[in-house]
Scaffold this active site. Structure first.
Site, PDB file in Angstrom:
ATOM      1  CD  GLU A 198       5.927   7.075  -9.585  1.00 36.69           C
ATOM      2  OE1 GLU A 198       6.786   7.937  -9.346  1.00 36.69           O
ATOM      3  OE2 GLU A 198       4.826   7.035  -9.023  1.00 36.69           O
ATOM      4  CD  GLU A 258       4.145   4.217  -5.512  1.00 37.09           C
ATOM      5  OE1 GLU A 258       4.122   5.442  -5.250  1.00 37.09           O
ATOM      6  OE2 GLU A 258       5.154   3.634  -5.945  1.00 37.09           O
TER       7      GLU A 258
HETATM    8  C1  BG6 Z   1       5.880   7.767  -6.006  1.00 40.49           C
HETATM    9  C2  BG6 Z   1       7.122   6.913  -5.866  1.00 40.49           C
HETATM   10  O1  BG6 Z   1       6.056   8.672  -7.045  1.00 40.49           O
HETATM   11  O2  BG6 Z   1       5.548   8.597  -4.947  1.00 40.49           O
HETATM   12  C3  BG6 Z   1       7.488   6.568  -4.426  1.00 40.49           C
HETATM   13  O3  BG6 Z   1       6.995   5.731  -6.599  1.00 40.49           O
HETATM   14  C4  BG6 Z   1       7.315   7.800  -3.554  1.00 40.49           C
HETATM   15  O4  BG6 Z   1       8.789   6.053  -4.393  1.00 40.49           O
HETATM   16  C5  BG6 Z   1       5.848   8.205  -3.617  1.00 40.49           C
HETATM   17  O5  BG6 Z   1       7.728   7.632  -2.235  1.00 40.49           O
HETATM   18  C6  BG6 Z   1       5.513   9.372  -2.719  1.00 40.49           C
HETATM   19  O6  BG6 Z   1       6.300  10.472  -3.052  1.00 40.49           O
HETATM   20  P1  BG6 Z   1       7.238  11.202  -2.021  1.00 40.49           P
HETATM   21  O7  BG6 Z   1       8.029  12.158  -2.821  1.00 40.49           O
HETATM   22  O8  BG6 Z   1       6.348  11.878  -1.046  1.00 40.49           O
HETATM   23  O9  BG6 Z   1       8.069  10.143  -1.364  1.00 40.49           O
END
Ligand code: BG6
Length: 464
Positions: A163, A364
């Site tokens: 990211e 993800e």
């Molecule tokens: C992504 C990141 O943007 O979102 C992760 O790569 C992150 O590291 C995931 O944990 C979920 O977001 P958050 O803010 O709920 O942890």
């Protein structure tokens, strides 16, 4: 497109799950590990990253759970400060942890997918201006070389930087980037592009495997079909998504973004030699972190373009003169304000594939929620099953649309420290018994979604 018959998922589809080092490992000061920028922030009462999910000490148990879940792939990140505590030297003890992790994954025939850098810049590099300093590029390349040489033949898929587009476009939501000027951010961006390109060239030279980026990608919708709104959507799409893909795939800057940066007095310094290197360091596949989509309208050229709230990586921001943030009345919103848009996943993947023609891997996707551990050790998370089910349905269609999709690695395999809400907001298939204030016993419990995903993988996506 409405299809008469929908095909099954192909054999060998990589059903996986993801984590990142600083969010799960803990053991922040053990076995020679250095500090990262994440270890020294004030988390204002939510969990810090010192213990996290204690994966460093419970790795064997965690991989046994991955085996039981039936994972075909596991996306994790190497901890940069564990491997290279001061950004120059190499810590053998840190590498030994990953030797054991990869060995154990191999026993279960789980394909390791390794991210080199997931938000955990070594503090020693940050203290010397981090990505603003070209020495960080050399440090990253040295670190990457160490990993390629050590794990060549064991890891086939590498991700350069997690990211990068969030670190630049949502800088205020990121530890380490808050308050930087646009010019400095884009200078850092350029250095990260260069670092990724150099690592990519090295990966190819050493024949260490396939390598690609892992940006956070969103389809951007115009608020209406008025051409001005459509144009505004294209502006944001190119600034947030296109720039990163164009560079990773073709090693060149997107012309519109260069004009935008000149207009905003944010043009970075670069040399011809650097641009040449970027052209050579192009990727083999594209990792896609997908959570939601964005809706924008034409700029009115004043502060009304800005969405009036503080945000995180999925929040609509808006920029005066470029595009205005808007709402999408057709979408539901998660408990944490993120738009839920399964069809948007199909749109996002199709747009990327039709423009870049490279294999895609979802690195993800998932739902953060407040899960409850019942007295009998069960965790009922039907909302997560529903979310994943709806997104997986779209994957089937995307495959039918002709997209070359390698696999699906939802976020996250196990509960971990959410970047903004600690352990209040959980993503895992496996529950970790701790909360923000109290470490409890850190025991692992299988959620309902664990059993659901286990069955889905066993049936190669057929049964939902
Ligand atoms: C992504 C990141 O943007 O979102 C992760 O790569 C992150 O590291 C995931 O944990 C979920 O977001 P958050 O803010 O709920 O942890």
């Amino acid at each position: 497109m409405i299809y008469k018959d929908i095909r099954d998922f192909p054999e060998g589809f990589l059903w996986g799950a993801s984590t990142s080092a600083y969010q799960v490992e803990g053991a922040y000061n053990e076995d020679g590990r250095g500090l990262s920028i994440q270890d020294v922030i004030d988390t204002h009462g939510i969990a810090d990253f010192h213990v996290a999910s204690d994966h460093y000490h419970r790795m064997e148990e965690d991989v046994d759970l991955m085996g039981e879940l039936g994972l075909k792939a596991y996306r994790f990140s190497f901890s940069w400060p564990r491997i290279s505590p001061d950004g120059r030297s190499i810590n053998e003890k840190g590498l030994e942890f990953y030797d054991r992790l990869i060995e154990k994954l191999t026993e279960y025939h789980i394909e390791p997918i390794a991210t080199l850098y997931h938000f955990d810049l070594p503090l020693s590099l940050a203290e010397k201006r981090g990505w603003s300093n070209k020495e960080t590029i050399d440090a990253y390349v040295l670190y990457a070389r160490t990993l390629f040489e050590r794990y060549k033949g064991k890891i086939r898929y590498w991700l350069t930087i997690n990211e990068q587009n969030v670190m630049i476009n949502h800088a205020n939501a990121m530890n380490g980037n808050k308050g930087l000027s646009k010019k400095e951010l884009y200078q850092q961006n350029h250095h990260m592009f260069l670092a990724a390109a150099k690592a990519t060239i090295l990966c190819h030279e050493l024949r260490a495997g396939m390598i690609g980026p892992a940006p956070n990608l969103i389809a951007v919708y115009p608020e209406t079909c008025a051409p001005e709104d459509v144009l505004a959507a294209e502006n944001w799409d190119e600034i947030r998504n296109g720039l990163y893909l164009e560079m990773a795939v073709h090693g060149r800057y997107s012309p519109f973004v260069l004009s935008y940066l000149k207009e905003k007095d944010a043009m970075f310094d670069c040399t011809k030699e650097e641009l040449e290197i970027m052209k050579q360091g192009t990727c083999d596949f594209i990792g896609v972190n997908y959570y939601s989509t964005a809706t924008v309208r034409r700029s009115k050229g004043d502060v009304s373009d800005l969405m009036a709230r503080n945000g995180d990586q999925q929040t609509m921001v808006g920029e005066i003169g470029v595009y205005g943030g808007s709402e999408n009345p057709y979408l539901e919103t998660s408990g944490y304000g993120w738009k839920i848009d399964p069809v948007g996943l199909r749109i996002t993947l199709r747009r990327i594939y039709e423009r870049f023609h490279l294999p895609l891997l979802i690195t993800e996707n998932g739902l953060g929620a407040k899960d409850v551990l019942e007295k009998d050790g069960s965790i009922h998370d039907p909302y997560r099953i529903e979310y994943l089910k709806r997104h997986i349905e779209q994957l089937r269609l995307v495959l039918q649309d002709g997209v070359d999709l390698m696999g699906y690695c939802p976020w996250s395999f196990i509960d971990l420290v959410s970047t903004h809400q600690g352990y209040e907001k959980r993503y895992g298939f496996v529950y970790v018994n701790r909360d923000d204030q109290d470490l409890k016993d850190l025991a692992r419990y299988r959620k309902d979604s664990f059993y659901w995903y286990q069955k889905l993988i066993a049936d190669n996506g057929k049964e939902q």
